[in-house]
Scaffold this active site. Structure first.
Site, short mmCIF file in Angstrom:
data_model
loop_
_atom_site.label_atom_id
_atom_site.label_comp_id
_atom_site.label_asym_id
_atom_site.label_seq_id
_atom_site.Cartn_x
_atom_site.Cartn_y
_atom_site.Cartn_z
N SER A 160 80.62 -0.36 -37.99
CA SER A 160 79.62 -1.19 -38.95
C SER A 160 79.40 -2.33 -38.17
O SER A 160 80.72 -3.03 -38.92
CB SER A 160 78.94 -0.45 -39.67
OG SER A 160 77.57 -0.81 -40.28
N TYR B 23 80.76 -0.16 -48.57
CA TYR B 23 80.51 0.49 -47.15
C TYR B 23 80.97 -0.52 -45.80
O TYR B 23 81.71 -0.64 -45.04
CB TYR B 23 79.02 0.33 -46.92
CG TYR B 23 78.26 0.92 -45.81
CD1 TYR B 23 78.07 2.44 -45.09
CD2 TYR B 23 78.18 0.49 -44.22
CE1 TYR B 23 77.84 3.21 -43.85
CE2 TYR B 23 78.38 0.71 -43.25
CZ TYR B 23 78.10 1.94 -43.20
OH TYR B 23 77.36 2.90 -41.59
N1 CAA Z 1 71.46 -10.92 -49.69
C1 CAA Z 1 71.64 -11.62 -51.04
N2 CAA Z 1 71.42 -11.31 -52.17
C2 CAA Z 1 70.26 -9.88 -52.24
C3 CAA Z 1 70.46 -9.54 -50.47
C4 CAA Z 1 70.11 -9.91 -49.70
N3 CAA Z 1 70.49 -9.63 -48.28
N4 CAA Z 1 68.82 -8.97 -51.32
C5 CAA Z 1 68.49 -8.83 -52.18
N5 CAA Z 1 69.42 -9.54 -52.59
C6 CAA Z 1 69.41 -9.76 -54.20
C7 CAA Z 1 67.57 -10.13 -54.74
O1 CAA Z 1 67.73 -11.43 -54.37
C8 CAA Z 1 67.72 -10.30 -56.38
O2 CAA Z 1 68.94 -10.86 -57.42
P1 CAA Z 1 67.82 -11.81 -58.55
O3 CAA Z 1 68.33 -10.52 -58.72
O4 CAA Z 1 69.27 -12.31 -58.94
O5 CAA Z 1 66.55 -11.41 -58.26
C9 CAA Z 1 68.81 -9.18 -56.74
O6 CAA Z 1 69.50 -9.18 -54.80
C10 CAA Z 1 68.30 -7.24 -56.25
O7 CAA Z 1 68.93 -7.02 -56.95
P2 CAA Z 1 68.57 -5.40 -56.74
O8 CAA Z 1 70.31 -4.32 -57.36
O9 CAA Z 1 67.63 -5.42 -58.49
O10 CAA Z 1 68.23 -4.66 -56.14
P3 CAA Z 1 67.37 -3.36 -55.42
O11 CAA Z 1 67.61 -2.04 -56.45
O12 CAA Z 1 66.25 -3.25 -55.19
O13 CAA Z 1 67.86 -3.04 -53.62
C11 CAA Z 1 69.58 -2.25 -52.65
C12 CAA Z 1 69.64 -2.76 -54.11
C13 CAA Z 1 69.38 -0.80 -52.78
C14 CAA Z 1 70.86 -2.87 -52.34
C15 CAA Z 1 68.55 -3.03 -51.24
O14 CAA Z 1 68.47 -4.52 -51.15
C16 CAA Z 1 69.03 -3.44 -50.18
O15 CAA Z 1 68.72 -1.51 -49.52
N6 CAA Z 1 69.48 -3.43 -49.59
C17 CAA Z 1 70.12 -2.95 -47.81
C18 CAA Z 1 71.22 -2.81 -48.06
C19 CAA Z 1 71.34 -2.35 -45.97
O16 CAA Z 1 70.54 -3.52 -45.67
N7 CAA Z 1 72.01 -1.33 -46.23
C20 CAA Z 1 72.40 -0.49 -44.16
C21 CAA Z 1 71.89 0.97 -44.75
S1 CAA Z 1 72.03 1.38 -43.45
C22 CAA Z 1 74.00 1.56 -43.15
O17 CAA Z 1 74.51 1.07 -43.26
C23 CAA Z 1 73.74 1.73 -41.45
C24 CAA Z 1 74.61 0.22 -40.63
O18 CAA Z 1 75.90 0.76 -40.49
C25 CAA Z 1 74.03 -0.23 -40.17
#
Ligand code: CAA
Length: 247
Positions: free
Chosen positions: A141, A154
Site C-alpha cells: 500500500s 497497517y
Molecule cells: N495526521 C495527523 N493527525 C491527524 C490526522 C492526520 N492525517 N488525522 C487526524 N489527526 C488527529 C486529529 O487532529 C485529532 O487530534 P486531536 O485529538 O489532538 O484534536 C486526532 O487525530 C483524532 O483522533 P481520534 O482517534 O479521535 O480520531 P477518530 O477516531 O475520529 O478517527 C481514524 C481516527 C479512524 C484513524 C480516522 O482518522 C481515519 O479514518 N483516518 C484515515 C486513515 C486512512 O487513511 N486509512 C486508510 C484506509 S484504506 C486503506 O488502508 C487502503 C490502502 O492501502 C490505501
C-alpha cells in the site's frame, strides 16, 4: 501463450476480484481464495458469471493461520494443478490513532496482512523454484511506503510486505521465480469507501489526480507482473497511486 495457474487470496474483495478478472483475461486459470467467515461465495460466483467470468475455481481458508493456509493451497492444487502465480492480496484494516490502538487491532492486521505472506508463500515458493518458473505478486500500500496517521498497524505490515518481497526476490532470483510488490494508493473498494466521508474527501483532494483508482487499474498491473515478459522484473515495488507519493 502458456496457461498458468494463479492463486489470488482475498479474491472476493473489491481489489481481489479485479485481480482475478485481469488474470483470467490474460488467459490464466484462476483460483479465487476467500475467508469462509467473511465472504459470500455463491453471490460472488453468480456476479462473476453474469460479468462473463465463468471459470473461477474457489477455495476457502484463513491466510492468517498456517495450517488453514496449507489446507487451502493443497485444495487449490488438487483442483487446478501446481500454482505458478501467487497473488498475496488478502488484507484488512483496523484504523485507530496509536494512542487508542489495542493489541488485538495490532495483532489482527499483522497476522492477516503480513504473517499471511509467510503462511501462503511457504506452500508454493520452493515448488516454483524446483519447477524453474514462478511469479509472486504481493499487494502492499502507499501507506506502507509513506506511513499514514491512524494506521501504525497497517503501515507496519505493508512496509513489512515490501521488505519480505525484496529478501525473497534475492533468494529466488536465479530460479526463474520473481517476487514483486504493488503499492496501490486509494482504490474505489469497500475498504476505502468505509472511511468517514469528510476524511475521504480530504484524502481524495490530496491525490494529484483527484480521484480514487479503479480496481482494474491495479489488477492490470498484477497481470503484467505475472506475465512471461515480466521475467527480468524482481524485487520491484510498483507505486500506483495517482501521484500521491513517490519514493
Ligand atoms: N495526521 C495527523 N493527525 C491527524 C490526522 C492526520 N492525517 N488525522 C487526524 N489527526 C488527529 C486529529 O487532529 C485529532 O487530534 P486531536 O485529538 O489532538 O484534536 C486526532 O487525530 C483524532 O483522533 P481520534 O482517534 O479521535 O480520531 P477518530 O477516531 O475520529 O478517527 C481514524 C481516527 C479512524 C484513524 C480516522 O482518522 C481515519 O479514518 N483516518 C484515515 C486513515 C486512512 O487513511 N486509512 C486508510 C484506509 S484504506 C486503506 O488502508 C487502503 C490502502 O492501502 C490505501
Amino acid at each position: 501463450m502458456t496457461q498458468r495457474v494463479a492463486l489470488v487470496t482475498g479474491a472476493l474483495g473489491g481489489l481481489g476480484t479485479a485481480i482475478a478478472q485481469q488474470l483470467a483475461l490474460a488467459g490464466h486459470k484462476v483460483v479465487a481464495a476467500y475467508h469462509p467467515e467473511f465472504d459470500k461465495p455463491d453471490e460472488w460466483v453468480k456476479e462473476q458469471a453474469e460479468a462473463g467470468f465463468k471459470d473461477f475455481i474457489l477455495v476457502a481458508g484463513d491466510v492468517s493461520d498456517l495450517e488453514s493456509s496449507a489446507k487451502m493451497v493443497a485444495e487449490a492444487e488438487a483442483k487446478a494443478g501446481p500454482i505458478d502465480i501467487l497473488v498475496n492480496n488478502a488484507g484488512i484494516t483496523r484504523d485507530r490513532m496509536f494512542a487508542k490502538l489495542e493489541k488485538d487491532g495490532w495483532d489482527a492486521v499483522i497476522a492477516t496482512n503480513l504473517t499471511s505472506l509467510f503462511n501462503v508463500t511457504k506452500q508454493v515458493s520452493t515448488k516454483m523454484a524446483e519447477r524453474g518458473w514462478g511469479r509472486i505478486v504481493n499487494i502492499a500500500s502507499v501507506n506502507g511506503v509513506k506511513g499514514q496517521a491512524g494506521q501504525t498497524n497497517y503501515s507496519a505490515a505493508k512496509a513489512g510486505v515490501i521488505g519480505f518481497s525484496k529478501a525473497l526476490a534475492a533468494e529466488l532470483a536465479t530460479k526463474g521465480v520473481t517476487v514483486n510488490v504493488i503499492a496501490p494508493g486509494y482504490v474505489a473498494t469497500k475498504m476505502v469507501t468505509a472511511i468517514r466521508e469528510d476524511i475521504l474527501k480530504t484524502i481524495v483532494d490530496s491525490v494529484p489526480m483527484k480521484r480514487l483508482a479503479k480496481p482494474e487499474e491495479i489488477g492490470f498491473a498484477v497481470a503484467f507482473l505475472a506475465s512471461e515478459l515480466s521475467g527480468f522484473t524482481t524485487g520491484a515495488t510498483l507505486n500506483i497511486n495517482g501521484g500521491l507519493y513517490y519514493q
